[in-house]
Design an enzyme around this catalytic site. Structure first.
Site, PDB file in Angstrom:
ATOM      1  N   ARG A 180       0.874  -1.231  -0.003  1.00 21.46           N
ATOM      2  CA  ARG A 180       0.070  -0.041  -0.133  1.00 21.46           C
ATOM      3  C   ARG A 180       0.850   1.453  -0.182  1.00 21.46           C
ATOM      4  NH1 ARG A 180      -3.275  -3.670  -0.239  1.00 21.46           N
ATOM      5  NH2 ARG A 180      -5.295  -3.806   0.218  1.00 21.46           N
ATOM      6  N   CYS A 229     -10.583  -0.016   3.479  1.00 18.93           N
ATOM      7  CA  CYS A 229     -10.061  -0.209   4.673  1.00 18.93           C
ATOM      8  C   CYS A 229      -9.484   1.119   5.292  1.00 18.93           C
ATOM      9  CB  CYS A 229      -8.942  -1.220   4.808  1.00 18.93           C
ATOM     10  SG  CYS A 229      -9.712  -2.928   4.805  1.00 18.93           S
ATOM     11  N   GLU A 299      -4.372   3.877   6.086  1.00 14.61           N
ATOM     12  CA  GLU A 299      -4.525   3.401   4.690  1.00 14.61           C
ATOM     13  C   GLU A 299      -5.106   4.485   3.750  1.00 14.61           C
ATOM     14  OE1 GLU A 299      -5.478   0.611   1.262  1.00 14.61           O
ATOM     15  OE2 GLU A 299      -6.703   2.023   2.368  1.00 14.61           O
TER      16      GLU A 299
HETATM   17  N1  EPU Z   1     -11.680 -10.262  10.291  1.00 16.83           N
HETATM   18  C1  EPU Z   1     -12.482 -10.469  11.414  1.00 16.83           C
HETATM   19  N2  EPU Z   1     -13.325  -9.378  11.768  1.00 16.83           N
HETATM   20  C2  EPU Z   1     -13.493  -8.497  10.764  1.00 16.83           C
HETATM   21  C3  EPU Z   1     -12.767  -8.353   9.736  1.00 16.83           C
HETATM   22  C4  EPU Z   1     -11.838  -9.301   9.552  1.00 16.83           C
HETATM   23  O1  EPU Z   1     -12.282 -11.125  12.304  1.00 16.83           O
HETATM   24  O2  EPU Z   1     -14.235  -7.437  11.036  1.00 16.83           O
HETATM   25  C5  EPU Z   1     -10.805 -11.421  10.381  1.00 16.83           C
HETATM   26  C6  EPU Z   1     -11.135 -12.169   8.978  1.00 16.83           C
HETATM   27  O3  EPU Z   1     -11.995 -13.189   9.223  1.00 16.83           O
HETATM   28  C7  EPU Z   1      -9.813 -12.821   8.299  1.00 16.83           C
HETATM   29  C8  EPU Z   1      -8.657 -11.666   8.736  1.00 16.83           C
HETATM   30  O4  EPU Z   1      -9.447 -10.959   9.643  1.00 16.83           O
HETATM   31  O5  EPU Z   1      -9.542 -13.915   9.206  1.00 16.83           O
HETATM   32  C9  EPU Z   1      -8.284 -10.884   7.558  1.00 16.83           C
HETATM   33  O6  EPU Z   1      -9.702 -10.338   7.022  1.00 16.83           O
HETATM   34  P1  EPU Z   1      -9.946  -9.923   5.498  1.00 16.83           P
HETATM   35  O7  EPU Z   1      -9.791 -11.349   4.720  1.00 16.83           O
HETATM   36  O8  EPU Z   1     -11.271  -9.339   5.342  1.00 16.83           O
HETATM   37  O9  EPU Z   1      -8.847  -9.260   4.885  1.00 16.83           O
HETATM   38  P2  EPU Z   1      -8.132  -7.659   5.681  1.00 16.83           P
HETATM   39  O10 EPU Z   1      -6.739  -8.114   5.916  1.00 16.83           O
HETATM   40  O11 EPU Z   1      -9.042  -7.225   6.667  1.00 16.83           O
HETATM   41  C10 EPU Z   1      -7.157  -7.051   3.324  1.00 16.83           C
HETATM   42  C11 EPU Z   1      -7.006  -5.582   2.562  1.00 16.83           C
HETATM   43  C12 EPU Z   1      -8.288  -5.346   1.718  1.00 16.83           C
HETATM   44  C13 EPU Z   1      -8.585  -6.264   0.708  1.00 16.83           C
HETATM   45  C14 EPU Z   1      -8.754  -7.832   1.641  1.00 16.83           C
HETATM   46  C15 EPU Z   1      -8.939  -9.077   0.647  1.00 16.83           C
HETATM   47  C16 EPU Z   1      -5.790  -4.149   3.854  1.00 16.83           C
HETATM   48  C17 EPU Z   1      -5.687  -3.402   5.143  1.00 16.83           C
HETATM   49  N3  EPU Z   1      -6.964  -4.628   3.682  1.00 16.83           N
HETATM   50  O12 EPU Z   1      -8.165  -7.036   4.229  1.00 16.83           O
HETATM   51  O13 EPU Z   1      -8.056  -4.071   1.241  1.00 16.83           O
HETATM   52  O14 EPU Z   1      -9.414  -6.226   0.200  1.00 16.83           O
HETATM   53  O15 EPU Z   1      -7.410  -7.987   2.392  1.00 16.83           O
HETATM   54  O16 EPU Z   1      -7.696  -9.089   0.057  1.00 16.83           O
HETATM   55  O17 EPU Z   1      -4.760  -4.561   3.630  1.00 16.83           O
HETATM   56  C18 EPU Z   1      -8.472  -1.704   1.032  1.00 16.83           C
HETATM   57  O18 EPU Z   1      -7.248  -1.623   0.440  1.00 16.83           O
HETATM   58  O19 EPU Z   1      -9.125  -0.764   1.317  1.00 16.83           O
HETATM   59  C19 EPU Z   1      -9.052  -2.938   1.515  1.00 16.83           C
HETATM   60  C20 EPU Z   1     -10.060  -3.112   2.170  1.00 16.83           C
END
Ligand code: EPU
Length: 307
Positions: A180, A229, A299
């Site tokens: 990012r 995010c 972010e």
């Molecule tokens: N989780 C929770 N509760 C929540 C959200 C997430 O327990 O409210 C857990 C999920 O169950 C999972 C872990 O946290 O085990 C990771 O969650 P998720 O797969 O949704 O991915 P993330 O790390 O929260 C990242 C990126 C997103 C992108 C997704 C999918 C960042 C900050 N976020 O989210 O990007 O869409 O992976 O690849 O890097 C963005 O750039 O704006 C964005 C949303």
């Protein structure tokens, strides 16, 4: 307003010399997906070739400017902007194919570009299909989703350098792509990018696009007003999980709320202001810092300049 910008009528007149559209006093709440932010004077660039001249003109008048992309990852203060917001007009023929390579104009929608490439049997970037915003914005911050980051596919970037006022073509060796973030400066304006993609049958790419869309729909509040995010994931942590574990989903400040679907999203539920969002972000930062000992880094891109 700077002294040079006091006379906006004169500025509007001066800008008639360039292929641009002058749109004074635009509410940033109408130009951003989070739907907050005060007024800004917007200059839409109809022909990117004029950027060196327009940049030179603004510099000579001492008028500061910022680049507005798709507005999908942007939080603007309620007081609005004293700088001009430059915006590239969308290009109708924004995608050109050459074997596995594709040159895409920066103002093109990222999702639409992923689909156009799929139709030409070019895959590898299906994970990015649901990332809102422009190709230029995605490039600027090395957007990523579902294991794909745009930087991995970049072969060349045509960019207007705010610092030198020149248009340059950069090779990937000259650009740092990280999680990012990139080595591009805030006043670099992307004009186009050449990606080298993976040749794959359309049906296979569509299958992957469907999978990603399904995952996103199930885990993110895609139909609500948000900027995606809000914080990055600190190394080894998931910000969404930390905030969720703290039981903070649904927490509100004014019209802003931590999404009940994904805890790293702030949604604008009821005419939130930027201040509501800043206050909610402070609470998130503070609680996560206290409980997990990690400092959250934004972010979302924040325009918080003072008047
Ligand atoms: N989780 C929770 N509760 C929540 C959200 C997430 O327990 O409210 C857990 C999920 O169950 C999972 C872990 O946290 O085990 C990771 O969650 P998720 O797969 O949704 O991915 P993330 O790390 O929260 C990242 C990126 C997103 C992108 C997704 C999918 C960042 C900050 N976020 O989210 O990007 O869409 O992976 O690849 O890097 C963005 O750039 O704006 C964005 C949303």
């Amino acid at each position: 307003m700077t002294g040079a910008m006091n006379n906006r009528a004169q500025l509007a007149k001066d800008l008639e010399a360039f292929p641009v559209r002058w749109k004074p006093g635009q509410r940033m709440s109408e130009l951003t997906s989070l739907a907050v932010g005060g007024p800004a004077d917007v200059v839409v660039i109809e022909d990117p070739q004029c950027l060196p001249d327009v940049g030179h003109f603004f510099r000579s008048k001492g008028i500061p400017w910022r680049l507005l992309g798709g507005g999908s990852n942007l939080l603007v203060r309620d007081e609005g902007l004293r700088s001009i917001a430059l915006q590239l007009a969308p290009e109708r023929n924004g995608v050109r194919f050459d074997g596995p390579r594709v040159e895409i104009s920066a103002a093109a929608s990222l999702g639409a570009a992923v689909t156009r490439c799929a139709k030409n049997n070019l895959g590898g970037i299906a994970g990015l299909v649901g990332v809102p915003g422009t190709v230029g914005g995605a490039l600027h911050m090395n957007a990523g989703a579902y294991g794909t980051q745009i930087g991995e596919f970049v072969k060349a970037v045509k960019v207007f350098r705010g610092s030198t006022g020149e248009i340059e073509v950069l090779k990937p060796e000259g650009i740092r792509f990280e999680y990012r973030q990139t080595s591009f400066a805030a006043d670099d304006i992307m004009l186009s990018v050449t990606l080298e993609l993976i040749e794959r049958p359309y049906e296979r790419i569509v299958e992957r696009i469907k999978q990603c869309n399904q995952k996103r729909r199930a885990s993110q509040p895609i139909s609500e007003k948000s900027a995606g995010c809000i914080f990055k994931n600190p190394p080894g942590y998931s910000t969404g999980k930390m905030i969720d574990d703290l039981g903070m989903k649904g927490l509100r400040v004014g019209g802003a709320m931590i999404s009940d679907r994904h805890a790293n999203f702030i949604v604008n539920r009821q005419e939130a202001t930027a201040s509501d969002i800043f206050r909610l972000m402070d609470v998130m930062r503070e609680r996560v810092g206290k409980s997990f000992g990690v400092e959250l880094e934004e972010e979302v891109i924040v325009w918080r300049e003072s008047p």
